[in-house]
Design a protein around this motif. Structure first.
Motif: not given
Length: 250
Positions: A203-223
């Motif tokens: 979160l940067v200055d209240g108006d910029t956001v980044l969210l990342s996810v990592q690969p898991t067995e439950e999320m096979p489409t995320v390499a």
């Protein structure tokens, strides 16, 4: 690395394929005529002349007029400096031009854009860039120690040194300890969404956001680590408020 690999590397620095092979051959021979170069390099003799013209123009060989004309490669260190300088100059010119044309034809409806970034290194580079633009506050959250290191950690420290309020939030003691050792403020939080395998939240200055996810067995489409981010949008401001409430007790 063999001769072919060296020639391929030289093409990456801007030489044509024949010029690269000719230059490698001349480094091996020392002084040679076009015919001798052709024998050693398997560059067609008819192509050696064009290759040597290219090399001479770049300052990579010396030419001795005569019958036959003979060629000699400049020393390796000199050639390295010439090619590096040429590459830097060409790169600078290209990016200077990109700076002048950037945004000239940007669409007017780009204000609510949400972007995606794929791959851990690319996500880290995006985080570093967003943190560098911070003016007031940065909140960085992760429960994975490996995701708070290198350029990301350096960017957070640099922002803090520039007077930006930087907070690292994590449920992992090792992450908080690393943040404190780097001179950053750290807060202990519960893992916000472990079932989603959240990688990093920024979160940067209240108006910029980044969210990342990592690969898991439950999320096979995320390499690999994958992130979405938004900057200066209504969506970002709303999500920023939710994130701050989830991670930081006011």
């Amino acid at each position: 690395m063999n001769d072919a690999d060296a020639a391929d590397a030289l093409t990456e620095l801007g030489l044509s394929a024949y010029a690269a092979r000719t230059f490698v051959g001349l480094q091996k021979i020392g002084v040679a005529s076009a015919g001798e170069v052709a024998q050693v390099t398997e560059v067609p003799r008819s192509q050696v002349y064009g290759a040597t013209d290219e090399l001479e123009e770049l300052g990579l060989i010396d030419v001795q007029d005569g019958s036959p004309t003979r060629y000699r490669a400049v020393p390796v260190d000199e050639a390295r400096d010439l090619l590096y300088d040429r590459l830097r100059s060409t790169t600078d010119e290209a990016f200077d031009h990109l700076e002048t044309v950037r945004g000239q034809h940007a669409p007017s409806d780009d204000r609510e854009a949400i972007w995606t970034t794929e791959g851990r290194e690319n996500v880290a580079a995006r985080i570093t860039s967003l943190v560098a633009d911070a003016e007031r506050q940065v909140l960085f959250a992760t429960s994975v120690p490996a995701l708070l290191n290198g350029d990301v950690a350096d960017a957070l420290v640099e922002a803090a040194n520039d007077g930006v309020g930087v907070t690292v939030a994590s449920a992992d003691a090792a992450v908080r300890e690393a943040a404190v050792e780097a001179g950053l403020s750290a807060v202990d939080v519960e893992d916000a969404a472990p079932e989603l395998s959240v990688g990093r939240v920024l979160l940067v200055d209240g108006d910029t956001v980044l969210l990342s996810v990592q690969p898991t067995e439950e999320m096979p489409t995320v390499a690999d680590e994958s992130a979405f981010w938004s900057e200066g949008t209504g969506f970002a401001r709303v999500l920023a408020a939710v994130i701050r409430q989830a991670f930081v007790s006011e």
